[in-house]
Design a protein around this motif. Sequence first.
Motif, short mmCIF file in Angstrom:
data_model
loop_
_atom_site.label_atom_id
_atom_site.label_comp_id
_atom_site.label_asym_id
_atom_site.label_seq_id
_atom_site.Cartn_x
_atom_site.Cartn_y
_atom_site.Cartn_z
N LYS A 176 1.06 -1.28 0.10
CA LYS A 176 0.13 -0.06 -0.25
C LYS A 176 0.90 1.33 0.00
O LYS A 176 0.31 2.35 -0.50
CB LYS A 176 -0.85 -0.05 1.30
CG LYS A 176 -2.01 -1.19 1.40
CD LYS A 176 -2.67 -1.23 2.55
CE LYS A 176 -3.78 -2.26 2.48
NZ LYS A 176 -4.49 -2.17 3.89
N GLY A 177 2.07 1.21 0.66
CA GLY A 177 2.81 2.32 0.62
C GLY A 177 3.64 2.78 -0.70
O GLY A 177 3.85 1.85 -1.50
N SER A 178 4.19 3.84 -0.61
CA SER A 178 5.16 4.38 -1.67
C SER A 178 6.54 4.46 -1.15
O SER A 178 7.54 4.41 -2.10
CB SER A 178 4.82 5.63 -2.24
OG SER A 178 3.36 5.73 -2.75
N ILE A 179 6.60 4.42 -0.07
CA ILE A 179 8.17 4.45 0.64
C ILE A 179 8.18 3.63 1.91
O ILE A 179 7.19 3.76 2.77
CB ILE A 179 8.65 5.89 0.96
CG1 ILE A 179 8.36 6.83 -0.32
CG2 ILE A 179 10.10 5.95 1.69
CD1 ILE A 179 8.39 8.24 0.05
N ALA A 180 9.15 3.05 2.29
CA ALA A 180 9.40 2.26 3.49
C ALA A 180 10.23 2.96 4.34
O ALA A 180 11.21 3.56 3.86
CB ALA A 180 9.56 0.77 3.28
N ALA A 181 10.34 3.04 5.62
CA ALA A 181 11.16 3.73 6.68
C ALA A 181 11.72 2.66 7.54
O ALA A 181 10.65 2.09 8.20
CB ALA A 181 10.50 4.91 7.22
N VAL A 182 12.89 2.61 7.80
CA VAL A 182 13.52 2.05 8.99
C VAL A 182 14.78 2.96 9.59
O VAL A 182 15.57 3.10 8.88
CB VAL A 182 14.34 0.68 8.27
CG1 VAL A 182 15.17 -0.14 9.33
CG2 VAL A 182 13.36 -0.10 7.60
N PRO A 223 10.82 1.33 -2.27
CA PRO A 223 12.18 1.92 -1.96
C PRO A 223 12.06 2.03 -0.36
O PRO A 223 11.16 2.44 -0.13
CB PRO A 223 12.37 2.91 -2.71
CG PRO A 223 10.92 3.64 -3.00
CD PRO A 223 10.13 2.46 -3.20
N VAL A 224 13.39 1.90 0.13
CA VAL A 224 13.44 1.95 1.63
C VAL A 224 14.37 3.24 1.96
O VAL A 224 15.46 3.29 1.63
CB VAL A 224 14.12 0.78 2.36
CG1 VAL A 224 14.08 1.08 3.67
CG2 VAL A 224 13.01 -0.42 1.62
N VAL A 225 13.97 3.93 3.01
CA VAL A 225 14.87 4.93 3.48
C VAL A 225 15.30 4.46 4.73
O VAL A 225 14.32 4.33 5.76
CB VAL A 225 14.15 6.44 3.85
CG1 VAL A 225 15.14 7.32 4.53
CG2 VAL A 225 13.91 6.89 2.52
#
Length: 710
Positions: A281-287, A307-309
């Motif tokens: 569902k997301g457009s960006i992932a954050a870790v 894509p992951v930040v």
Amino acid sequence: MKIAFLLHNAYGIGGTIRSTFNLAGALAARHRVEIVSLIRTIDTPGLPLPATVRLTPLIDQRPGAPSESSDLGNPLLKQPSAHVPDAESRGTVNFNALTDQRLAAYLAVTDADVVIATRPGLVICLAALGQEGRYLRIGQEHRLYETHRAEIRTACDAALARLDANTSVSEADARTHRDRLPGIPTLLTGLPNCVPATGVEPSDGNAKLVVAAGRLIPVKRYDLLVAAWATVAAKHPDWHLRIYGRGPQAPALRRQIDELGLAGHITMMGAHSPIETEWAKGSIAAVTSREESFGMTIVEAMHCGVPVVATDCPHGPGEIITPGRDGLLVPVGDTDAVAKGLLTLIEDEPLRRSMGAAARVAAQRYAPPRMAAAYEKLFDTLFTARVAAGAPRPVPGPDRPRSFVPRPLRALSLSVPARPFGPPADRAPRKAFKSTVKQLIRKPLRPVASCRVDADGIMTVLVEPAGVHGTGLWLTLSHRRDGGAPVRVPLRPPVAPGAPWTATLDRGAIDLAEGRWDAHVVRSSDEVRRRVMCRFAEGRGLVGLEPLPGSPFSWWIPYSTVDGYLALRAWRRPAHAEARVIRAEADGLTVEGTLHGARFGPDATPSAVATPRGAALPFTTGVTALDATRFRFTLPYERIHAARGDGTGTTHWDLTLRKTSDATTAIRIGRVVGDILDRHTTDLYPVTHGVRPYLGKAEDLAISCAPHMT
């Protein structure tokens, strides 16, 4: 070759269990694979285990286990382990004299060629109790070398020197092992977790949504992400952050969100399984972790085209992400850097989409078949070294010991003829009879399906072919409470071998009453009816979807029930006022929204009505019609407290909207539109000036007020 994995509790849910199941399933394509669970706490595993993998529990600690198999009263459970330090026995993890006994018994008779231990206590036991030379003994490190307590680390270091190999989930941590343990004969190498590609549709990059997921614990630094989001929300208030997971940091994170005024911008979603549907569902992932032994969530998101930040923390993210190609790495602990990384992808759509596509390709490095091949290469290396040292290479065969059976099994008495019934000619009538019986006895229905929603709101139910048989199959939806006739939709047969059966649910053509609907597959030839198990309930298409114009208002959300079945929640109302924004301001509570199934006239004088539950007073406030469908109103705090009067308890009011001041029809105000099933558990707001807005179980908006609220 036979490969055995030692897990502490294969019936739980966690990253080590998931990665072990993935690897075991991939290896089972070419080998015999067994998972040995030291304890058993429930009847069936909490995660899906491939049917090709054998599961053997050693200690039965199920509360309702039969007395003949239960170990709950065994006195050895209260005696300490002779091998594992007390520091390794904490919380739900326990090692004791009974675990020593059962592991020793298993390791003495197993016919495995390779035994792999997956946590420190099991590594220590494998070194102490395993049969040297009979099978390869391999340890796995799923955390980081330096994160273990001193007594556990000391015991593990001694144990590793007696194993054939030890794998870390990152090469960086393998180097740490080699640096800390110079000169030991054990092969110390890095082999990452295997993460399968998801079966869900990948992200299309359209949603203004950032997703984070994992245990809510200090090392994950979600507080850093929340702080960074204050900067993001100030520049892009139309973007939203969702945090999935549960853990001890949840209350602190909720307080931080409320203190920063981000309740309308960040949603704490709780735990969700399977998580793949939410990544998509997301457009960006954050870790934003302080450290990561691997980074399974990173690979899961990348498989979904997100894509992951990520913070460039030890040890995993830097080995997974190629900065600027499939994600971004930012300094550890730097709030501004996290915000900058997120803003870079939010504000550069072409870059975001290209990174998402590259992420899907990069994630294939961790596909189970590739990781299984890497483990096979490791086994071959170890066996070759053993042969070179003069030891025989284990060869599976009938002379190998039988597998461990923790309890004797009752023998089945079967009467089987020693030879066929008579000569071939005599068997012809029997074959004809058996063929007739097969035609009369239909295969059972065991439907398993996924549900997808496209950009137009059309739902497609995809039923896996292995579980359905026959012709004239229908998908039915049955209302859980009203008992009326089910809605029937034909199941179209597969268009190619292995393709699913499909049923289409068109929200413009099907009228579903408000409530929850259960899905079944029905075979018309014999009216066999079976409830549908849910593989994935994919709501990606609902994230930016709008209701159909006109009346009545309707909205559907597919979901998996707590026991794993496919269901649908439906809302149907003549009209509905969707509360898009709920915001606490200095003088009152402001609500902004859209009207569906009705429109404001050019001279409309709408109002919002607060209807009390109990002895408080009702009250109204004026509503501004911004156009034919958009509205805004403010409930002054003073008005709310005045309506509460002198009551001592908490007072609640339900909010409705009237299109004109003299209208008699009340339109419920709530929050329904979107993909979130139970917003009353996720869309939470703080108390401000003694007033708290909230959503009820029907997702309708209400407010509460009490003397002690501050």
